[in-house]
Scaffold this active site. Structure first.
Site, PDB file in Angstrom:
ATOM      1  N   HIS A 129       0.833  -1.207   0.000  1.00  0.00           N
ATOM      2  CA  HIS A 129       0.000   0.000   0.000  1.00  0.00           C
ATOM      3  C   HIS A 129       0.863   1.251   0.000  1.00  0.00           C
ATOM      4  CE1 HIS A 129      -3.821   1.998   0.287  1.00  0.00           C
ATOM      5  NE2 HIS A 129      -3.419   2.706   1.336  1.00  0.00           N
ATOM      6  N   ARG A 179     -17.296   4.687   1.229  1.00  0.00           N
ATOM      7  CA  ARG A 179     -17.924   6.011   1.207  1.00  0.00           C
ATOM      8  C   ARG A 179     -17.721   6.727  -0.123  1.00  0.00           C
ATOM      9  NH1 ARG A 179     -13.214   6.746   4.261  1.00  0.00           N
ATOM     10  NH2 ARG A 179     -11.817   8.372   3.467  1.00  0.00           N
ATOM     11  N   HIS A 195     -11.746   3.252  -3.797  1.00  0.00           N
ATOM     12  CA  HIS A 195     -11.130   4.060  -2.747  1.00  0.00           C
ATOM     13  C   HIS A 195     -11.631   3.653  -1.370  1.00  0.00           C
ATOM     14  CE1 HIS A 195     -10.621   7.373   0.079  1.00  0.00           C
ATOM     15  NE2 HIS A 195      -9.453   7.526  -0.531  1.00  0.00           N
ATOM     16  N   GLN A 222       2.517  11.356  -1.359  1.00  0.00           N
ATOM     17  CA  GLN A 222       2.525  11.776   0.036  1.00  0.00           C
ATOM     18  C   GLN A 222       3.914  11.729   0.663  1.00  0.00           C
ATOM     19  OE1 GLN A 222      -0.609   9.802   2.272  1.00  0.00           O
ATOM     20  NE2 GLN A 222      -2.120  10.247   0.684  1.00  0.00           N
ATOM     21  N   HIS A 248      -9.662   0.740   0.759  1.00  0.00           N
ATOM     22  CA  HIS A 248      -9.558   1.245   2.125  1.00  0.00           C
ATOM     23  C   HIS A 248     -10.834   0.881   2.866  1.00  0.00           C
ATOM     24  CE1 HIS A 248      -7.004   4.846   0.501  1.00  0.00           C
ATOM     25  NE2 HIS A 248      -6.191   3.995   1.108  1.00  0.00           N
ATOM     26  N   HIS A 250      -6.075  -1.510   5.916  1.00  0.00           N
ATOM     27  CA  HIS A 250      -6.294  -1.073   7.293  1.00  0.00           C
ATOM     28  C   HIS A 250      -7.224  -2.045   8.028  1.00  0.00           C
ATOM     29  CE1 HIS A 250      -4.103   2.454   6.220  1.00  0.00           C
ATOM     30  NE2 HIS A 250      -5.056   2.925   5.424  1.00  0.00           N
ATOM     31  N   ASP A 277       2.189   3.187   2.974  1.00  0.00           N
ATOM     32  CA  ASP A 277       1.060   4.106   2.915  1.00  0.00           C
ATOM     33  C   ASP A 277       1.480   5.555   2.683  1.00  0.00           C
ATOM     34  OD1 ASP A 277      -1.433   5.250   3.090  1.00  0.00           O
ATOM     35  OD2 ASP A 277      -1.964   4.379   5.005  1.00  0.00           O
TER      36      ASP A 277
END
Length: 451
Positions: A53, A205, A202, A58, A229, A266, A317
């Site tokens: 992951h 939600r 993703h 980032q 996720h 996760h 991550d």
């Protein structure tokens, strides 16, 4: 095709150290049966670790979200900082950031990365002339760094379980199912021994149920690795219960054919029943302990999951750390702090924690990546790590203690040499691309900081 053979005192094979009386051969990008003379690789040779992951962009913001805001900080306040940072990155920036990251990964012992890629379009969601521009930047970065890539383009459609539209900052992530399938079709013919395609939802939600079903029913999705996720935050669990009447993992297991090609990233907040069902599904739990700690996510129920026969792998991550050693160390340490017991990942008497963690993460990471890696056996891709037997951290260590010392004896790097796909990428701790990658990365982050 030429074949090269390598010898070592010990090879990590089938979950244990094997005396290296039979050399390991490399033919092209894969391991083969050895014949003839062998070149000595080192004393201890391990399979490379898959990183299941990654959000490459980032890496450039690591350390920039550690200043307290006006209220209680959480994942959700961190997310706003991340959105603002992502807004400025273009394909050239992404390539430079990812190349630097992937060089760091290879030097640390990761030889395959699953890139959970949702930064698709330009600012405010304006498509690039080539809709695959950001994906292609990641593919090129992986080639420069010499790491295997499982690219997981992300379907991202809504801003919450209630179907609210995406915010302005989320427009760069947006796809409908048709556009997403077109992206997959563009990328699929590019696959080879070093590049594999998968798909990512993703989160529950961000992907409505009908869109999830439509995508998974397409021909191109059939057989590909699927990542999502899920259940990372308590707020997500509460929202899912309020709108869908079930917890996230419970809902997914009830509404999708979750099987070993799935990776649930996760899955932090599970009931005992969800833990057991997830383990029995064969899906991989994608654990990212350093990021989960950094974001205040919580702790995965590791012991119960292992006892139920579950499969897990590790990922870096958000890349506040780029080290399989640190991910596995903190996976174990989190459990010790939670349970106030030691050696939690070792579930049998006399079992080594280092052995249990490394082998389980190899197996789960390879499954999540959809690639035959993580084993030193004929037919597998030729990825290996050579540990630095000159290091004082391995002094007077018999083979039974090596993995425990590798993971728990300190922070001095012990990965001396790294081969990926039959090519040496790191020799004596140095990567051939590290100087050029660092220079390009520095230029990008300095410009982003000044913007």
């Amino acid at each position: 095709m030429s074949t090269t053979a390598f010898s070592a005192d010990f090879f990590w094979q089938e979950g244990a150290w094997r005396i290296g009386d039979a050399p390991l051969a490399v033919a092209g990008r894969r391991f083969d049966v050895a014949t003839g003379a062998a070149e000595r690789a080192g004393r201890f040779v391990l399979p490379g670790m898959p990183n299941l992951h990654s959000h490459a962009f980032q890496r450039a913001m690591a350390g920039l979200a550690e200043r307290r805001g006006p209220g209680e900080d959480s994942f959700w306040t961190w997310r706003e900082t991340m959105y603002a940072f992502a807004e400025a990155i273009d394909p050239d920036d992404l390539k430079a950031i990812a190349t630097q990251l992937y060089v760091e990964m290879v030097k640390a012992g990761y030889t395959q990365v699953c890139e959970f890629h949702y930064l698709h379009h330009g600012p405010r969601g304006v498509p690039y002339a080539d809709p695959a521009a950001m994906s292609l930047a990641l593919i090129e970065a992986a080639k420069e760094a010499g790491i295997g890539l499982t690219l997981l383009p992300v379907l991202y459609m809504t801003g919450g379980f209630d179907g609210r539209p995406l915010t302005e900052r989320q427009q760069r992530f947006r796809h409908d199912v048709g556009g997403f399938v077109s992206l997959l079709e563009r990328l699929a013919p590019m696959q080879d021994d070093m590049f594999t395609l998968g798909i990512a939802l993703h989160s529950l939600r961000a992907v409505p149920e009908d869109a999830m079903r439509a995508l998974l029913a397409t021909g191109i999705a059939r057989g590909l690795p699927v990542h999502i996720h899920i259940a990372e935050q308590i707020g997500e669990v509460q929202d899912c219960l309020a709108v869908r009447g079930a917890r996230p993992v419970e809902w997914l297991l009830d509404h999708a054919d979750v099987d070993p090609r799935w990776t649930l990233v996760h899955a932090t907040h599970l009931t005992a029943h969800e833990t057991d069902r997830l383990a029995k599904s064969g899906a991989v739990a994608g654990l990212c302990p350093t990021t989960e700690a950094n974001l205040g996510d919580g702790l995965f129920p590791l012991a119960a999951f292992i006892d139920a026969g579950g499969t897990f792998g590790i990922g870096s991550d958000s890349h506040i750390s780029v080290s399989p050693v640190e991910e596995l160390r903190w996976l174990e340490y989190g459990q010790r702090l939670l349970t106030r017991h030691r050696n939690v990942a070792a579930r049998r008497p006399e079992e080594s924690v280092g052995t249990a963690l490394w082998q389980r993460a190899l197996h789960g990471g390879a499954r999540a990546a959809g690639v035959d890696v993580g084993r030193l056996s004929p037919g597998a891709r030729a990825d290996l790590l050579v540990l630095d037997d000159r290091s004082p951290l391995l002094a007077a260590r018999e083979e039974a203690d090596v993995l425990d010392s590798f993971l728990f004896a300190g922070n001095t790097p012990l990965v001396r040499d790294v081969m990926v796909g039959g090519q040496w990428r790191v020799r004596d701790f140095a990567h051939a691309a590290e100087t050029s990658a660092a220079q390009a990365y520095r230029v990008v982050v300095e410009r982003l900081a000044a913007a």
